[in-house]
Design a protein around this motif. Structure first.
Motif, mmCIF file in Angstrom:
data_model
loop_
_atom_site.group_PDB
_atom_site.id
_atom_site.type_symbol
_atom_site.label_atom_id
_atom_site.label_comp_id
_atom_site.label_asym_id
_atom_site.label_seq_id
_atom_site.Cartn_x
_atom_site.Cartn_y
_atom_site.Cartn_z
ATOM 1 N N GLU A 83 0.852 -1.200 0.000
ATOM 2 C CA GLU A 83 0.000 0.000 0.000
ATOM 3 C C GLU A 83 0.887 1.250 0.000
ATOM 4 O OE1 GLU A 83 -2.963 -0.535 -0.464
ATOM 5 O OE2 GLU A 83 -3.558 -2.409 0.517
ATOM 6 N N VAL A 84 0.533 2.216 -0.845
ATOM 7 C CA VAL A 84 1.340 3.442 -0.942
ATOM 8 C C VAL A 84 1.147 4.296 0.318
ATOM 9 C CG1 VAL A 84 1.663 5.588 -2.249
ATOM 10 C CG2 VAL A 84 1.236 3.425 -3.455
ATOM 11 N N ILE A 85 2.265 4.780 0.858
ATOM 12 C CA ILE A 85 2.227 5.613 2.069
ATOM 13 C C ILE A 85 2.414 7.073 1.670
ATOM 14 C CG2 ILE A 85 3.228 5.989 4.360
ATOM 15 C CD1 ILE A 85 4.514 3.173 4.091
ATOM 16 N N THR A 86 1.546 7.960 2.154
ATOM 17 C CA THR A 86 1.721 9.394 1.889
ATOM 18 C C THR A 86 1.833 10.157 3.208
ATOM 19 O OG1 THR A 86 -0.658 9.771 1.890
ATOM 20 C CG2 THR A 86 0.355 9.318 -0.260
ATOM 21 N N GLY A 87 2.370 11.360 3.110
ATOM 22 C CA GLY A 87 2.412 12.246 4.281
ATOM 23 C C GLY A 87 3.645 12.077 5.154
ATOM 24 N N LEU A 88 4.597 11.246 4.729
ATOM 25 C CA LEU A 88 5.771 10.986 5.580
ATOM 26 C C LEU A 88 6.572 12.263 5.846
ATOM 27 C CD1 LEU A 88 6.945 7.605 3.992
ATOM 28 C CD2 LEU A 88 6.160 7.951 6.337
ATOM 29 N N GLU A 89 6.790 13.047 4.782
ATOM 30 C CA GLU A 89 7.610 14.257 4.968
ATOM 31 C C GLU A 89 6.882 15.289 5.819
ATOM 32 O OE1 GLU A 89 8.980 15.601 1.173
ATOM 33 O OE2 GLU A 89 10.090 13.720 0.871
ATOM 34 N N ASP A 90 5.566 15.405 5.617
ATOM 35 C CA ASP A 90 4.798 16.374 6.421
ATOM 36 C C ASP A 90 4.841 15.996 7.896
ATOM 37 O OD1 ASP A 90 4.182 17.714 4.160
ATOM 38 O OD2 ASP A 90 2.203 16.792 3.883
ATOM 39 N N ALA A 91 4.765 14.703 8.183
ATOM 40 C CA ALA A 91 4.803 14.265 9.583
ATOM 41 C C ALA A 91 6.168 14.557 10.190
ATOM 42 C CB ALA A 91 4.478 12.782 9.674
ATOM 43 N N ASP A 92 7.220 14.242 9.429
ATOM 44 C CA ASP A 92 8.584 14.482 9.913
ATOM 45 C C ASP A 92 8.838 15.968 10.172
ATOM 46 O OD1 ASP A 92 10.508 12.605 10.571
ATOM 47 O OD2 ASP A 92 10.747 11.938 8.499
ATOM 48 N N ALA A 93 8.134 16.812 9.428
ATOM 49 C CA ALA A 93 8.364 18.256 9.546
ATOM 50 C C ALA A 93 7.731 18.844 10.817
ATOM 51 C CB ALA A 93 7.812 18.963 8.313
ATOM 52 N N ILE A 94 6.852 18.107 11.466
ATOM 53 C CA ILE A 94 6.230 18.622 12.695
ATOM 54 C C ILE A 94 7.304 18.684 13.786
ATOM 55 C CG2 ILE A 94 4.480 18.192 14.487
ATOM 56 C CD1 ILE A 94 2.883 16.649 12.348
ATOM 57 N N GLU A 95 7.344 19.785 14.512
ATOM 58 C CA GLU A 95 8.414 19.950 15.494
ATOM 59 C C GLU A 95 8.398 18.823 16.527
ATOM 60 O OE1 GLU A 95 8.679 23.814 17.397
ATOM 61 O OE2 GLU A 95 10.143 22.826 18.718
ATOM 62 N N GLY A 96 9.562 18.263 16.765
ATOM 63 C CA GLY A 96 9.690 17.206 17.776
ATOM 64 C C GLY A 96 9.317 15.828 17.271
ATOM 65 N N VAL A 97 8.840 15.729 16.019
ATOM 66 C CA VAL A 97 8.376 14.428 15.506
ATOM 67 C C VAL A 97 9.450 13.770 14.636
ATOM 68 C CG1 VAL A 97 6.678 13.286 13.996
ATOM 69 C CG2 VAL A 97 5.934 15.052 15.604
ATOM 70 N N ASN A 98 9.653 12.478 14.862
ATOM 71 C CA ASN A 98 10.503 11.653 14.003
ATOM 72 C C ASN A 98 9.701 10.463 13.553
ATOM 73 O OD1 ASN A 98 13.371 12.435 13.843
ATOM 74 N ND2 ASN A 98 13.185 12.397 16.081
ATOM 75 N N VAL A 99 9.718 10.183 12.262
ATOM 76 C CA VAL A 99 9.007 8.999 11.777
ATOM 77 C C VAL A 99 10.042 7.905 11.516
ATOM 78 C CG1 VAL A 99 7.483 8.064 10.014
ATOM 79 C CG2 VAL A 99 7.250 10.460 10.727
#
Ligand code: AMP
Ligand code: GLY
Length: 425
Positions: free
Chosen positions: A347-363
């Protein structure tokens, strides 16, 4: 220095992420790695034989190899590297038996007076069933060997318990790992994960953490490898911490030395905090997954000298300098719908970069794969969305902010990670 990390899960992504921050590190390789890891390390294929990998490591001047998962440890990867004079972090095969055989771990605990659930081990299904009838339910029925965290079946009723014995000993649902079963009493309390680094003599405790093993909210559903984690775990008070070090951690490490199996590496103690004090549910010989995803972000000190000191037997010299961030960390696992039962991949995953860009968040990536220009799902546990913030409440909230911007078909995640800790507030 050049470092080689073995593994491909969220734990290894967190490990590589932390190691990459060390000023001592010039290049990291990961065998086999995953698309998240590939952003910070060079992926190399995992050869069939450890000797091949060790020869490659020797020829590439790899100064330190860090083994993430339990299976290669139990199969003796550290022995193969050490025989060639290469530094590899983790217990050797004889010491990794502490995780690879639950019966061995139980015997060690009984011998050294380490608090744990009462148990018996069986290879014969009829004898196992007679024991259950004799001692009554609830019990926990466990495949003796390694089963990716899934070989434990609760037997709350006779029917469930007898079925669990059949599943493991007769149907061989976990293959050879189920050649024997450990049946034990149920421990009642709150669980916590206690992680220490050890050089076989000195034990350096990490900050506390807790994971959520069940697949669904409210700790219902099936046992999984772990659906989320947080650190600190407020259930581990300073008094409990000292108690665990004195009555569990040191007796375990010393007990292993006494029987000629000195243990070097990570000792992960799965604890149940019962009314009668902390008791051991399981030992693991590697970092927890997803606990690693919340522990490494909180470690302020360089991890490289600590891992090297475990191999060299000099851990005590480093202990006083180890520093931690006060912030809390939370990790929410996004899994493929259906996990731990069969599930779809690709399944294609989207939004990875946007999530990583949230302060304090690491995916952190686990079961992902590069497919052309897309990253797609490729496992049960797909991602570990981790956040650090001033306090657990904010860390959890931020991790969920990350989760909500990531999408893939049939994604499943628990919505209550950290609920026990928040209830304590
Ligand atoms: P294990 O792989 O042995 O850690 O078991 C997986 C999970 O099953 C643990 O994290 C606990 O949630 C649960 N469990 C295992 N053994 C027991 C026990 N004796 N009493 C209560 N819960 C247990
Ligand atoms: N999260 C549990 C484990 O790593 O075994």
């Amino acid at each position: 220095m050049k470092i080689l990390v073995i593994g491909q899960g969220g734990r290894e992504h967190a490990l590589v992420w932390k190691l990459a921050q060390s000023p001592l590190v010039e290049k990291i390789y990961c065998a086999p790695g995953n698309p998240g890891i590939a952003q910070i390390a060079a992926s190399i294929p995992m050869p069939d034989r450890f000797t091949e990998l060790a020869e490659w490591a020797g020829s590439e001047d790899i100064a330190l190899t860090v083994v993430g998962p339990e299976v290669p440890l139990a199969e003796g990867i550290v022995d193969v590297f050490s025989e060639r004079g290469l530094k590899a972090f983790g217990p050797d095969k004889r010491a990794a038996h502490l995780e690879a055989s639950k019966d061995f771990a139980k015997q060690l605990m009984v011998k050294n007076g380490i608090p744990t659930a009462e148990h018996q081990t069986f290879t014969d299904a009829e004898e196992a069933m007679a024991y259950i009838e004799d001692r009554n339910t609830p019990v926990f029925v466990k495949a003796n060997g390694l089963a990716a965290g899934k070989g434990v079946i609760p037997g709350r009723t006779f029917k469930e318990a007898l079925q669990a014995v059949t599943t493991i000993l007769v149907d061989k649902a976990f293959g050879d790992a189920g050649d024997s079963v450990v049946i034990e009493e149920e421990l009642i309390g709150e669980e916590a994960s206690f992680t220490v680094l050890t050089d076989g003599t000195y034990c350096l405790p990490f900050v506390s953490s807790q994971d959520h093993k069940m697949s669904h909210d409210g700790d219902t559903g099936k046992n999984t490898g772990g659906m989320g984690a947080y650190s600190p775990a407020p259930v581990i008070t300073p008094e409990l911490h000292d108690d665990v070090m004195q009555r569990i951690v040191y007796p375990t490490v010393n007990g292993m030395t006494d029987i000629g199996r000195p243990f070097k590496g990570v000792l992960y103690v799965g604890l149940m905090i019962t009314d009668a004090g902390p008791k051991v549910v399981e030992f693991n010989c590697r970092f927890g997954d997803p606990e690693a995803q919340v522990l490494f972000p909180r470690l302020k000190s360089d991890l490289v000298p600590l891992l090297t000191a475990c191999i060299d037997g000099t851990l005590e010299q480093h202990a006083a300098d180890v520093q931690w961030y006060n912030e809390a960390a939370a990790c929410v696992i996004m899994a493929s719908g259906g996990y731990p039962d069969p599930y779809q991949t690709g399944e294609v995953i989207t939004g990875l970069e946007d999530a990583d860009a949230i302060e304090g968040v690491n995916v952190f990536h686990a079961g992902t794969k590069q497919a052309g220009k897309n990253i797609v799902t490729d496992g049960g546990r797909v991602l570990g969305v981790t956040a650090m913030a001033d306090g657990l409440h904010d860390a959890i909230q931020q991790a969920y902010q990350g989760v909500f911007v990531i999408q893939f078909a049939d994604a499943h995640f628990r919505k209550d990670i950290g609920y026990r800790a928040l209830e304590r507030d």
